[in-house]
Design an enzyme around this catalytic site. Structure first.
Site, PDB file in Angstrom:
ATOM      1  N   ASP A 199       0.840  -1.186   0.000  1.00  0.00           N
ATOM      2  CA  ASP A 199       0.000   0.000   0.000  1.00  0.00           C
ATOM      3  C   ASP A 199       0.887   1.252   0.000  1.00  0.00           C
ATOM      4  O   ASP A 199       1.893   1.320   0.705  1.00  0.00           O
ATOM      5  CB  ASP A 199      -0.918  -0.002   1.228  1.00  0.00           C
ATOM      6  CG  ASP A 199      -2.067   0.984   1.088  1.00  0.00           C
ATOM      7  OD1 ASP A 199      -3.219   0.530   0.955  1.00  0.00           O
ATOM      8  OD2 ASP A 199      -1.805   2.206   1.123  1.00  0.00           O
ATOM      9  N   ILE A 200       0.497   2.245  -0.785  1.00  0.00           N
ATOM     10  CA  ILE A 200       1.303   3.460  -0.904  1.00  0.00           C
ATOM     11  C   ILE A 200       1.274   4.283   0.384  1.00  0.00           C
ATOM     12  O   ILE A 200       2.182   5.088   0.634  1.00  0.00           O
ATOM     13  CB  ILE A 200       0.793   4.306  -2.106  1.00  0.00           C
ATOM     14  CG1 ILE A 200       1.866   5.267  -2.593  1.00  0.00           C
ATOM     15  CG2 ILE A 200      -0.498   5.042  -1.768  1.00  0.00           C
ATOM     16  CD1 ILE A 200       1.531   5.911  -3.933  1.00  0.00           C
ATOM     17  N   ASN A 252     -13.031  -3.346   2.051  1.00  0.00           N
ATOM     18  CA  ASN A 252     -14.043  -2.310   2.208  1.00  0.00           C
ATOM     19  C   ASN A 252     -14.989  -2.303   1.008  1.00  0.00           C
ATOM     20  O   ASN A 252     -14.572  -2.607  -0.113  1.00  0.00           O
ATOM     21  CB  ASN A 252     -13.363  -0.940   2.322  1.00  0.00           C
ATOM     22  CG  ASN A 252     -12.493  -0.826   3.567  1.00  0.00           C
ATOM     23  OD1 ASN A 252     -12.866  -1.296   4.632  1.00  0.00           O
ATOM     24  ND2 ASN A 252     -11.326  -0.213   3.428  1.00  0.00           N
ATOM     25  N   HIS A 264      -9.919  -5.157  -3.349  1.00  0.00           N
ATOM     26  CA  HIS A 264      -8.588  -5.467  -2.849  1.00  0.00           C
ATOM     27  C   HIS A 264      -8.705  -5.896  -1.398  1.00  0.00           C
ATOM     28  O   HIS A 264      -9.517  -5.366  -0.643  1.00  0.00           O
ATOM     29  CB  HIS A 264      -7.658  -4.253  -2.965  1.00  0.00           C
ATOM     30  CG  HIS A 264      -8.273  -2.962  -2.525  1.00  0.00           C
ATOM     31  ND1 HIS A 264      -9.165  -2.254  -3.308  1.00  0.00           N
ATOM     32  CD2 HIS A 264      -8.163  -2.269  -1.373  1.00  0.00           C
ATOM     33  CE1 HIS A 264      -9.557  -1.177  -2.660  1.00  0.00           C
ATOM     34  NE2 HIS A 264      -8.977  -1.165  -1.472  1.00  0.00           N
TER      35      HIS A 264
END
Ligand code: 5GP
Length: 122
Positions: free
Chosen positions: A36-37, A93, A106
């Site tokens: 994750d960024i 989510n 994801h």
């Protein structure tokens, strides 16, 4: 690869196709994984289907193998990260109330430290 003609591609499709640079931790014919960024814990990895599925509401029976693969890949990556024994959290989510920002499903794999309660008290 993304093959849903009715949904708009997101940045994740470009990462999956490596059109933008993001090191892949895993990729096979069904799923890809990358960090994750904006990590929310010491370890934060995203496991995504190569096929564009916008939300959990769009998952079809034909996607069951892909969805299952996301979990077996998550398990392997947790072990590779060295967080399997202490534990971790898997999150997906859905839509606005779920806090979804990227409309390409994801699985968040987060861990590497105690994560506290699942939901913050209101
Ligand atoms: P969501 O809120 O949709 O469940 O989670 C989206 C996640 O994607 C966020 O944790 C966000 O930091 C991550 N993200 C958004 N854009 C990028 C990107 O360009 N590269 C990577 N590696 N992660 C991204």
């Amino acid at each position: 690869m993304a093959d849903n003609n009715t949904a708009a591609e997101t940045i994740f499709s470009k990462i999956i196709r490596q059109e933008i640079p993001a090191p892949l931790l895993f990729q096979d014919e069904l799923v890809s994984a990358f960090r994750d960024i904006s990590p929310q814990a010491k370890s934060h990895i995203l496991i995504v289907p190569n096929k564009l599925i916008p939300t959990v509401n769009d998952i079809e029976a034909e996607d069951e193998l892909t969805i299952g693969r996301m979990f077996t890949v998550a398990k392997k990556l947790a072990k590779a990260e060295g967080i399997a024994e202490d534990g971790y959290r898997l999150i997906m989510n859905c839509n606005q109330h779920g806090g979804q920002e990227v409309y390409h499903i994801h699985l968040h794999l987060v861990g590497g430290e105690p994560l506290g309660r699942m939901l913050n008290p209101k």
